[in-house]
Design a protein around this motif. Structure first.
Motif, PDB file in Angstrom:
ATOM      1  N   UNK A   1      23.026  75.683  32.140  1.00  0.00           N
ATOM      2  CA  UNK A   1      22.101  76.730  31.734  1.00  0.00           C
ATOM      3  C   UNK A   1      22.505  77.204  30.343  1.00  0.00           C
ATOM      4  N   UNK A   2      21.539  77.290  29.469  1.00  0.00           N
ATOM      5  CA  UNK A   2      21.802  77.721  28.104  1.00  0.00           C
ATOM      6  C   UNK A   2      20.706  78.663  27.657  1.00  0.00           C
ATOM      7  N   UNK A   3      21.092  79.692  26.955  1.00  0.00           N
ATOM      8  CA  UNK A   3      20.138  80.559  26.296  1.00  0.00           C
ATOM      9  C   UNK A   3      20.722  80.875  24.930  1.00  0.00           C
ATOM     10  N   UNK A   4      19.980  80.629  23.891  1.00  0.00           N
ATOM     11  CA  UNK A   4      20.524  80.858  22.555  1.00  0.00           C
ATOM     12  C   UNK A   4      19.423  81.064  21.533  1.00  0.00           C
ATOM     13  N   UNK A   5      19.733  81.870  20.526  1.00  0.00           N
ATOM     14  CA  UNK A   5      18.908  82.015  19.336  1.00  0.00           C
ATOM     15  C   UNK A   5      19.847  81.703  18.181  1.00  0.00           C
TER      16      UNK A   5
ATOM     17  N   UNK B   1      15.590  71.979  39.736  1.00  0.00           N
ATOM     18  CA  UNK B   1      14.763  72.849  38.902  1.00  0.00           C
ATOM     19  C   UNK B   1      15.034  72.492  37.451  1.00  0.00           C
ATOM     20  N   UNK B   2      13.985  72.385  36.672  1.00  0.00           N
ATOM     21  CA  UNK B   2      14.134  72.121  35.241  1.00  0.00           C
ATOM     22  C   UNK B   2      13.102  72.932  34.475  1.00  0.00           C
ATOM     23  N   UNK B   3      13.567  73.796  33.614  1.00  0.00           N
ATOM     24  CA  UNK B   3      12.692  74.567  32.730  1.00  0.00           C
ATOM     25  C   UNK B   3      13.235  74.404  31.322  1.00  0.00           C
TER      26      UNK B   3
END
Length: 172
Positions: free
Chosen positions: A115-119, A157-159
């Protein structure tokens, strides 16, 4: 009615139907059983998705004297839809976020995940390469999709949402 085409994705059952029908074609009755919903409700949502161009009729069957349509989702239909209605990706993003929250509550504990979230700020050539890899990965997953509970498969799950951000007013 052009904006209604994309708004069809706002309903959480419709997002689940699109995922379900990527791996196999199903009738309203089959999809309803799989998702634990009524046939009438599922049939309504399948028709809306078909009208919006997100499902195709894979076959028509005669069952107990009646006709049943089996629908299938082609993953590229969403890209065609958002290209036709620029700026409405917000609706799709909101629907995906809702699905991600629902699926995250069902995550298998102690199983590998990423899981990754980045700006971030990256070089244009790095961005182009990552975008190409993510697109290929997404296509590979969709092409490999199997009917639910196929022996030897795992439910995943893939988003994926990768996009370049616009410059903010403060940075211009």
């Amino acid at each position: 009615m052009p904006h209604d085409e994309l708004r069809v994705l706002a309903h959480p059952l419709r997002m689940r139907l699109l995922s379900l029908l990527t791996g196999t074609a199903m009738s309203a009755a089959e999809a309803a059983r799989e998702l634990g919903d009524t046939q009438a409700n599922t049939s309504y949502h399948l028709r809306r998705l078909h009208e919006a161009g997100l499902l195709e009729i894979a076959e028509e069957l005669t069952i107990r004297g009646g006709r049943a349509k089996r629908y299938r989702h082609h993953p590229d239909s969403g890209r065609r839809l958002t290209r036709r209605h620029p700026g409405e990706e917000q609706l799709l993003t909101k629907a995906i976020a809702g699905e991600l929250l629902r699926r995250a509550s069902q995550r298998a504990p102690d199983r590998p995940a990423s899981m990754t979230d980045a700006e971030l700020w990256v070089a244009p050539e790095v961005w182009a390469g990552v975008l190409k890899q993510a697109t290929a990965l997404s296509e590979e997953l969709h092409e490999a999709a199997q009917p639910p509970r196929t022996p030897g498969t795992v439910r995943v799950s893939a988003s994926v949402a990768l996009f370049e951000l616009a410059e903010t007013e403060a940075r211009r």
